[in-house]
Structures are given as structure tokens and as C-alpha cells.
Design a protein around this motif. Sequence first.
Motif, mmCIF file in Angstrom:
data_model
loop_
_atom_site.group_PDB
_atom_site.id
_atom_site.type_symbol
_atom_site.label_atom_id
_atom_site.label_comp_id
_atom_site.label_asym_id
_atom_site.label_seq_id
_atom_site.Cartn_x
_atom_site.Cartn_y
_atom_site.Cartn_z
ATOM 1 N N PHE A 90 0.835 -1.212 0.000
ATOM 2 C CA PHE A 90 0.000 0.000 0.000
ATOM 3 C C PHE A 90 0.868 1.259 0.000
ATOM 4 C CE2 PHE A 90 -2.232 3.316 2.427
ATOM 5 C CZ PHE A 90 -3.347 3.489 1.633
ATOM 6 N N ARG A 91 1.892 1.268 0.850
ATOM 7 C CA ARG A 91 2.796 2.428 0.898
ATOM 8 C C ARG A 91 3.494 2.630 -0.447
ATOM 9 N NH1 ARG A 91 8.076 1.279 3.905
ATOM 10 N NH2 ARG A 91 8.335 0.253 1.890
ATOM 11 N N ASN A 92 3.994 1.529 -1.031
ATOM 12 C CA ASN A 92 4.661 1.638 -2.336
ATOM 13 C C ASN A 92 3.702 2.173 -3.406
ATOM 14 O OD1 ASN A 92 7.007 0.609 -1.247
ATOM 15 N ND2 ASN A 92 6.608 -1.493 -1.911
ATOM 16 N N THR A 93 2.455 1.711 -3.362
ATOM 17 C CA THR A 93 1.470 2.152 -4.354
ATOM 18 C C THR A 93 1.231 3.658 -4.264
ATOM 19 O OG1 THR A 93 0.364 0.012 -4.259
ATOM 20 C CG2 THR A 93 -0.909 1.837 -5.156
ATOM 21 N N ILE A 94 1.081 4.160 -3.041
ATOM 22 C CA ILE A 94 0.835 5.602 -2.857
ATOM 23 C C ILE A 94 2.048 6.413 -3.308
ATOM 24 C CG2 ILE A 94 0.353 7.401 -1.177
ATOM 25 C CD1 ILE A 94 -2.014 5.593 -1.797
ATOM 26 N N VAL A 95 3.239 5.958 -2.956
ATOM 27 C CA VAL A 95 4.466 6.687 -3.344
ATOM 28 C C VAL A 95 4.601 6.741 -4.868
ATOM 29 C CG1 VAL A 95 6.988 6.598 -3.294
ATOM 30 C CG2 VAL A 95 5.697 6.194 -1.204
ATOM 31 N N VAL A 96 4.402 5.593 -5.514
ATOM 32 C CA VAL A 96 4.495 5.548 -6.986
ATOM 33 C C VAL A 96 3.421 6.426 -7.622
ATOM 34 C CG1 VAL A 96 4.210 4.050 -9.003
ATOM 35 C CG2 VAL A 96 5.594 3.283 -7.067
ATOM 36 N N ALA A 97 2.185 6.360 -7.091
ATOM 37 C CA ALA A 97 1.090 7.137 -7.683
ATOM 38 C C ALA A 97 1.344 8.640 -7.563
ATOM 39 C CB ALA A 97 -0.234 6.768 -7.005
ATOM 40 N N LEU A 98 1.867 9.082 -6.421
ATOM 41 C CA LEU A 98 2.170 10.508 -6.257
ATOM 42 C C LEU A 98 3.277 10.948 -7.218
ATOM 43 C CD1 LEU A 98 2.036 10.860 -2.359
ATOM 44 C CD2 LEU A 98 0.401 11.742 -4.021
ATOM 45 N N PHE B 112 -3.083 9.806 -10.931
ATOM 46 C CA PHE B 112 -2.969 9.123 -9.629
ATOM 47 C C PHE B 112 -3.722 7.798 -9.648
ATOM 48 C CE2 PHE B 112 -4.325 8.402 -5.246
ATOM 49 C CZ PHE B 112 -3.121 8.515 -4.566
ATOM 50 N N PHE B 113 -4.970 7.824 -10.106
ATOM 51 C CA PHE B 113 -5.774 6.598 -10.072
ATOM 52 C C PHE B 113 -5.358 5.607 -11.164
ATOM 53 C CE2 PHE B 113 -8.641 9.539 -7.785
ATOM 54 C CZ PHE B 113 -8.751 8.811 -6.619
ATOM 55 N N GLN B 114 -4.886 6.119 -12.292
ATOM 56 C CA GLN B 114 -4.360 5.207 -13.314
ATOM 57 C C GLN B 114 -3.139 4.459 -12.794
ATOM 58 O OE1 GLN B 114 -4.953 4.295 -16.629
ATOM 59 N NE2 GLN B 114 -7.017 5.095 -16.349
ATOM 60 N N SER B 115 -2.315 5.152 -12.036
ATOM 61 C CA SER B 115 -1.126 4.506 -11.476
ATOM 62 C C SER B 115 -1.506 3.454 -10.440
ATOM 63 C CB SER B 115 -0.222 5.574 -10.846
ATOM 64 O OG SER B 115 0.853 4.963 -10.172
ATOM 65 N N ILE B 116 -2.492 3.773 -9.592
ATOM 66 C CA ILE B 116 -2.895 2.814 -8.556
ATOM 67 C C ILE B 116 -3.383 1.504 -9.166
ATOM 68 C CG2 ILE B 116 -4.727 2.383 -6.855
ATOM 69 C CD1 ILE B 116 -4.319 5.126 -5.775
ATOM 70 N N GLU B 117 -4.118 1.577 -10.269
ATOM 71 C CA GLU B 117 -4.673 0.350 -10.855
ATOM 72 C C GLU B 117 -3.744 -0.315 -11.869
ATOM 73 O OE1 GLU B 117 -8.191 1.195 -12.992
ATOM 74 O OE2 GLU B 117 -7.147 1.965 -14.740
ATOM 75 N N ASN B 118 -2.574 0.303 -12.106
ATOM 76 C CA ASN B 118 -1.677 -0.263 -13.121
ATOM 77 C C ASN B 118 -1.084 -1.593 -12.656
ATOM 78 O OD1 ASN B 118 1.367 -0.489 -14.163
ATOM 79 N ND2 ASN B 118 0.086 0.464 -15.723
ATOM 80 N N PHE B 119 -1.046 -2.551 -13.564
ATOM 81 C CA PHE B 119 -0.435 -3.844 -13.234
ATOM 82 C C PHE B 119 0.645 -4.241 -14.242
ATOM 83 C CE2 PHE B 119 -0.306 -8.461 -13.897
ATOM 84 C CZ PHE B 119 0.142 -8.867 -12.659
ATOM 85 N N ASN B 120 0.334 -4.148 -15.523
ATOM 86 C CA ASN B 120 1.240 -4.684 -16.543
ATOM 87 C C ASN B 120 2.625 -4.049 -16.492
ATOM 88 O OD1 ASN B 120 -0.714 -6.425 -17.541
ATOM 89 N ND2 ASN B 120 -1.524 -4.899 -18.960
#
Length: 269
Positions: free
Chosen positions: A64-72, A197-205
Motif C-alpha cells: 500500500f505504501r509503495n502504491t501511494i508513493v508511486v502514484a504521487l 494518480f488513479f491510473q497509477s494505482i490500478e496499473n499492473f502490466n
Amino acid sequence: MYKFRQSLAHLYMGAFLIYLLIPLLVMAGAAFNDSKLPSIVPWKGTTGRWFVELAADERMWIAFRNTIVVALAVAVLAVIVGTAAAILINSISGRLRSIIYGLMISTILIPGAVIGISTLLMWNKIGVPPGLHLSVLGQVSYIAAMVMLLVLARLQSFDPALEEAALDLGASHGQVMKRILLPHLYPAIGAGAAVAFFQSIENFNVTQFTRGGADTLTVYVFSKVRAGITPTINALAVIMIGITIIMAILYEVRRRRIERRMAQITVEE
């Protein structure tokens, strides 16, 4: 005939909402079912233990922390790159404009797996190891194009005569950018930041190929599914949907409050 069309439209809207909401309701129900399988049938009693187990999962919190940091980071870089590209495209014409526009848009059409692999190969060639920093760069390469489209649409309503008038009155190009152009673009820039921000949170590939050994939420969920899905994933989804709904409500309340304030100002004038 009009009533028939209206009834058909209501029927379609109702069917579409049911299609959207039923999976979410089933998923939310499974998060409270005291069963080891993520289902609502058979119902074995109401429980909150899946939320407790999720809260105790240290790997999930790191993801979760990594996701928020990457999204920001993605939101900041995508806004800078996308806004600059939109202003550049809007200020030029001819073949060069078409080439730059086509190059930016083409990144949206490329599959995420291709972007992930190509990002990993290119940066490895110049000695940059995989990690979350590569995930940021890979995601920015196509999310910036979405920001560019939003800012470019906003630029269509900008009057260039305002810039020329400010320059004639002695303002520098920096002052024109800061006090005239950017304030006009702030709504689109804000929307672009939210989209990024939200595109980054849902990114997987892209993240899957570039992350190295780090986890994000999408990778965490994928690994959980591979190992055998449990209702803790449903609990995580319920929390994310709840946060999204709260943010949407707050945004709508704020928007309506601003509209009422603007209407009062207009009446007083």
C-alpha cells in the motif's frame, strides 16, 4: 413513441446499474461471511475477522505504501510532461504539430506489457536496475498523454489575445505563463493529476515487469490470487471502494457548495 423510448432508456439504465453493482455487492458480502472461501453462499455468519487479518498483514501495508508513493510520483511527473506537451502542441502548427501529437498519443495505444518490457530493457542497457523508480518512468510514458489530452482540451477555450495584450503591456513570458495561462489551466491540471494518480494505482502490466522485488497493491492481489484467494482480498476491495465513494461524495459536496457561492455572488452583483 416518446414514452416508449423513455421507458426503454430507464430499462437500459437500470439493467446497466445492476450489471455494475451486483458483482460489487457480492464481493462486499463475501468480506463479511465467516467462510474461508470468498463467497456469500452458503452464509456461515457475519464476521469482521477478514478485516483483522488484513490489518495484520505487513506485506499488504508495504505494498500500500509503495502504491501511494508511486502514484504521487507519477501524478507529479505526468502533469509536468503532459502540460508542457499540450502547451507546445497548442503553440505550433503544421507537420511538426501532427508528429508530436501522434507520438504522444501512440503511447496510449501500446499494450502495457510492451511498455513494461521495453522500459525494463532500455534502462537495463544503460545500467539502471529494476525497481519502483522504473515503474514510475514506465507509467509516466503513457499516462502523461492522458494529461496532455485534458490540458489540450482546456486550451481550446483560451483566448490568445490575452497573452498578446499582457506582452504589449510589458509583462514577461514567465509572468504571462504564471498569471494568465496556468490559472486558466488549473482545472484541467487538477483533473489530469487525479487521472494520473488513479491510473497509477490500478496499473499492473507495467509495474509487473519493472518493479524488481517491490510490491504494489495490484501485484500483491495478483500473488494472493495465485496462492489461493481468501476473503481478505474482498476486505481490501471493500475498503478501497469505501474510500473512493467517500472521496466522490466530498468532491460533489464541495462542487455544489462552490456553485451555490458563485450563484449568490452573481445575484448580489
